[in-house]
Motif scaffolding. Structure first.
Motif, PDB file in Angstrom:
ATOM      1  N   PHE A   1     -11.248 -19.870   2.824  1.00 50.72           N
ATOM      2  CA  PHE A   1     -11.163 -19.154   1.779  1.00 50.72           C
ATOM      3  C   PHE A   1     -10.102 -18.218   1.961  1.00 50.72           C
ATOM      4  O   PHE A   1     -10.416 -17.318   3.054  1.00 50.72           O
ATOM      5  N   ILE A   2      -9.124 -17.899   1.246  1.00 49.29           N
ATOM      6  CA  ILE A   2      -8.071 -17.027   1.263  1.00 49.29           C
ATOM      7  C   ILE A   2      -7.904 -16.139   0.157  1.00 49.29           C
ATOM      8  O   ILE A   2      -7.911 -16.698  -1.120  1.00 49.29           O
ATOM      9  N   MET A   3      -7.322 -15.079   0.198  1.00 53.55           N
ATOM     10  CA  MET A   3      -7.064 -14.039  -0.799  1.00 53.55           C
ATOM     11  C   MET A   3      -5.591 -13.278  -0.645  1.00 53.55           C
ATOM     12  O   MET A   3      -5.662 -13.022   0.381  1.00 53.55           O
ATOM     13  N   GLU A   4      -4.947 -13.402  -1.592  1.00 51.57           N
ATOM     14  CA  GLU A   4      -3.600 -12.925  -1.478  1.00 51.57           C
ATOM     15  C   GLU A   4      -3.646 -11.555  -2.216  1.00 51.57           C
ATOM     16  O   GLU A   4      -4.213 -11.385  -3.413  1.00 51.57           O
ATOM     17  N   CYS A   5      -3.260 -10.290  -1.510  1.00 50.22           N
ATOM     18  CA  CYS A   5      -3.498  -8.988  -2.061  1.00 50.22           C
ATOM     19  C   CYS A   5      -2.157  -8.369  -2.094  1.00 50.22           C
ATOM     20  O   CYS A   5      -1.299  -8.270  -1.169  1.00 50.22           O
ATOM     21  N   LYS A   6      -2.222  -7.367  -3.359  1.00 50.01           N
ATOM     22  CA  LYS A   6      -1.167  -6.369  -3.262  1.00 50.01           C
ATOM     23  C   LYS A   6      -1.728  -5.063  -3.306  1.00 50.01           C
ATOM     24  O   LYS A   6      -2.821  -4.868  -3.756  1.00 50.01           O
ATOM     25  N   LEU A   7      -1.111  -4.258  -2.329  1.00 51.38           N
ATOM     26  CA  LEU A   7      -1.735  -2.644  -2.171  1.00 51.38           C
ATOM     27  C   LEU A   7      -2.121  -2.117  -3.422  1.00 51.38           C
ATOM     28  O   LEU A   7      -1.269  -1.819  -4.378  1.00 51.38           O
ATOM     29  N   TRP A   8      -3.233  -1.559  -3.451  1.00 49.60           N
ATOM     30  CA  TRP A   8      -3.716  -0.747  -4.676  1.00 49.60           C
ATOM     31  C   TRP A   8      -3.722   0.605  -4.064  1.00 49.60           C
ATOM     32  O   TRP A   8      -3.282   1.538  -4.964  1.00 49.60           O
TER      33      TRP A   8
ATOM     34  N   ALA B   1     -12.968 -11.372   8.595  1.00 47.39           N
ATOM     35  CA  ALA B   1     -11.807 -12.170   7.986  1.00 47.39           C
ATOM     36  C   ALA B   1     -10.478 -11.626   8.688  1.00 47.39           C
ATOM     37  O   ALA B   1     -10.431 -10.651   9.377  1.00 47.39           O
ATOM     38  N   PHE B   2      -9.569 -12.499   8.522  1.00 44.66           N
ATOM     39  CA  PHE B   2      -8.043 -12.209   9.283  1.00 44.66           C
ATOM     40  C   PHE B   2      -7.473 -11.394   8.158  1.00 44.66           C
ATOM     41  O   PHE B   2      -7.471 -11.996   6.978  1.00 44.66           O
ATOM     42  N   VAL B   3      -6.790 -10.365   8.655  1.00 47.85           N
ATOM     43  CA  VAL B   3      -5.661  -9.770   7.609  1.00 47.85           C
ATOM     44  C   VAL B   3      -4.407 -10.062   8.284  1.00 47.85           C
ATOM     45  O   VAL B   3      -4.122  -9.775   9.484  1.00 47.85           O
ATOM     46  N   SER B   4      -3.627 -10.544   7.350  1.00 47.30           N
ATOM     47  CA  SER B   4      -2.062 -10.786   7.969  1.00 47.30           C
ATOM     48  C   SER B   4      -1.386  -9.832   7.033  1.00 47.30           C
ATOM     49  O   SER B   4      -1.463  -9.689   5.911  1.00 47.30           O
ATOM     50  N   THR B   5      -0.436  -9.079   7.821  1.00 45.82           N
ATOM     51  CA  THR B   5       0.523  -8.333   7.349  1.00 45.82           C
ATOM     52  C   THR B   5       1.873  -8.670   7.713  1.00 45.82           C
ATOM     53  O   THR B   5       2.121  -9.555   8.819  1.00 45.82           O
ATOM     54  N   GLN B   6       2.856  -8.032   7.270  1.00 44.39           N
ATOM     55  CA  GLN B   6       4.180  -8.306   7.647  1.00 44.39           C
ATOM     56  C   GLN B   6       5.029  -6.919   7.627  1.00 44.39           C
ATOM     57  O   GLN B   6       4.856  -6.030   6.741  1.00 44.39           O
ATOM     58  N   ASP B   7       6.057  -6.781   8.501  1.00 44.61           N
ATOM     59  CA  ASP B   7       6.888  -5.537   8.774  1.00 44.61           C
ATOM     60  C   ASP B   7       8.318  -5.666   7.986  1.00 44.61           C
ATOM     61  O   ASP B   7       8.352  -6.624   7.549  1.00 44.61           O
ATOM     62  N   LYS B   8       8.855  -4.578   7.848  1.00 46.42           N
ATOM     63  CA  LYS B   8      10.031  -4.612   7.189  1.00 46.42           C
ATOM     64  C   LYS B   8      11.133  -5.781   7.878  1.00 46.42           C
ATOM     65  O   LYS B   8      11.849  -6.200   6.841  1.00 46.42           O
TER      66      LYS B   8
ATOM     67  N   ASP C   1       4.670  -0.374   5.338  1.00 49.34           N
ATOM     68  CA  ASP C   1       6.080  -1.021   5.178  1.00 49.34           C
ATOM     69  C   ASP C   1       6.185  -1.941   4.030  1.00 49.34           C
ATOM     70  O   ASP C   1       7.166  -2.022   3.362  1.00 49.34           O
ATOM     71  N   VAL C   2       5.202  -2.857   4.085  1.00 49.49           N
ATOM     72  CA  VAL C   2       5.325  -3.888   2.772  1.00 49.49           C
ATOM     73  C   VAL C   2       3.963  -4.058   2.508  1.00 49.49           C
ATOM     74  O   VAL C   2       3.062  -4.475   3.018  1.00 49.49           O
ATOM     75  N   PRO C   3       3.903  -3.583   1.076  1.00 50.45           N
ATOM     76  CA  PRO C   3       2.397  -3.308   0.660  1.00 50.45           C
ATOM     77  C   PRO C   3       1.758  -4.408  -0.008  1.00 50.45           C
ATOM     78  O   PRO C   3       1.478  -4.466  -1.263  1.00 50.45           O
ATOM     79  N   GLU C   4       1.606  -5.518   0.869  1.00 45.70           N
ATOM     80  CA  GLU C   4       1.099  -6.646   0.643  1.00 45.70           C
ATOM     81  C   GLU C   4       0.023  -7.147   1.904  1.00 45.70           C
ATOM     82  O   GLU C   4       0.534  -6.804   2.928  1.00 45.70           O
ATOM     83  N   PHE C   5      -0.751  -7.904   1.465  1.00 46.26           N
ATOM     84  CA  PHE C   5      -1.380  -8.659   2.807  1.00 46.26           C
ATOM     85  C   PHE C   5      -2.260  -9.795   2.463  1.00 46.26           C
ATOM     86  O   PHE C   5      -2.578  -9.811   1.078  1.00 46.26           O
ATOM     87  N   THR C   6      -2.637 -10.653   3.413  1.00 50.84           N
ATOM     88  CA  THR C   6      -3.654 -11.584   2.860  1.00 50.84           C
ATOM     89  C   THR C   6      -4.945 -11.420   3.780  1.00 50.84           C
ATOM     90  O   THR C   6      -4.947 -10.941   4.595  1.00 50.84           O
ATOM     91  N   VAL C   7      -6.029 -11.913   3.286  1.00 52.33           N
ATOM     92  CA  VAL C   7      -7.358 -12.002   3.702  1.00 52.33           C
ATOM     93  C   VAL C   7      -7.766 -13.598   3.878  1.00 52.33           C
ATOM     94  O   VAL C   7      -7.780 -14.243   2.987  1.00 52.33           O
ATOM     95  N   SER C   8      -8.097 -13.906   5.069  1.00 54.77           N
ATOM     96  CA  SER C   8      -8.586 -15.266   5.353  1.00 54.77           C
ATOM     97  C   SER C   8      -9.999 -15.161   5.984  1.00 54.77           C
ATOM     98  O   SER C   8      -9.823 -14.869   7.097  1.00 54.77           O
ATOM     99  N   LEU C   9     -10.840 -16.009   5.194  1.00 50.28           N
ATOM    100  CA  LEU C   9     -12.142 -15.843   6.017  1.00 50.28           C
ATOM    101  C   LEU C   9     -12.378 -16.609   7.228  1.00 50.28           C
ATOM    102  O   LEU C   9     -11.448 -17.403   7.282  1.00 50.28           O
ATOM    103  N   VAL C  10     -12.889 -16.058   8.284  1.00 52.07           N
ATOM    104  CA  VAL C  10     -13.304 -16.765   9.563  1.00 52.07           C
ATOM    105  C   VAL C  10     -14.325 -17.552   9.498  1.00 52.07           C
ATOM    106  O   VAL C  10     -15.430 -17.136   9.234  1.00 52.07           O
TER     107      VAL C  10
END
Length: 192
Positions: free
Chosen positions: A109-116, A4-11, A55-64
């Motif tokens: 198939f995509i999941m939006e996530c907040k850091l746990w 899966a792809f993990v997408s993140t973002q910096d400040k 930096d930004v406690p969120e990410f997405t996971v997109s199935l390949v």
């Protein structure tokens, strides 16, 4: 290991896109998934995905899926931190509903996530970090959703076996039904 792809973002709002085969689900209620960005095996430095989630406690996971594999390898390159792998790999950014990082629009198939939580497993080169996130939104392409279920044939997920070897789930898929009750077990089979 499914990819899966993990997408993140910096400040600053810069996006990072990285493929991971070290990811999985860990809880259904609440829905918790995790991925593991290791420290660089050569330098011991943290990867962009880890730095960005801090930096930004969120990410997405997109199935390949199978259609995405050639482009997926481009996103696995070690670009400088300010380089956008969405652009390098030619994938489309999909605006998320509840988190800041975008997801891969081409993914079924995509999941939006907040850091746990982040579990650091070592500070040596190739040391792992387990990043756990609560899924706050699921996106499933209607084309892979049949009879209130995700159809694994239509999903056509790809997995990594190691080195340059991959597997297409659709080609190796088989069904094995579980016993309807408790099986008698090998210990109760007759000696013959």
């Amino acid at each position: 290991r499914p990819i899966a792809f993990v997408s993140t973002q910096d400040k600053k709002g810069n996006h990072n896109l990285a493929p991971f085969s070290f990811y999985n689900g860990f809880s259904a209620n609440p829905p918790i998934i995790g991925f593991s960005p290791a420290l660089s095996g050569r330098t011991g430095n943290p990867k962009d995905s880890l730095l960005n989630v801090k930096d930004v406690p969120e990410f997405t996971v997109s199935l390949v899926n199978n259609e995405m594999t050639a482009q997926m390898t481009l996103a696995s390159s070690s670009y400088d931190r300010e380089v956008d792998e969405f652009i390098k790999s030619g994938f489309t950014k999909k605006v998320s509903t509840y988190v800041r990082p975008p997801s891969v629009a081409e993914s079924p198939f995509i999941m939006e996530c907040k850091l746990w939580d982040i579990v650091e497993m070592g500070d040596l080169p190739a040391g792992g970090n387990l990043i756990l996130g609560e899924v706050v939104m699921f996106h499933v392409d209607e084309d892979v959703y049949t009879n209130d279920r995700i159809d694994p044939h239509k999903l056509d997920a790809v997995s990594r076996l190691g080195y340059s070897w991959y597997s297409r789930v659709q080609d190796g898929l088989f069904e094995l039904k579980r016993p309807s009750g408790n099986g008698i077990g090998f210990d109760n089979l007759p000696q013959f």
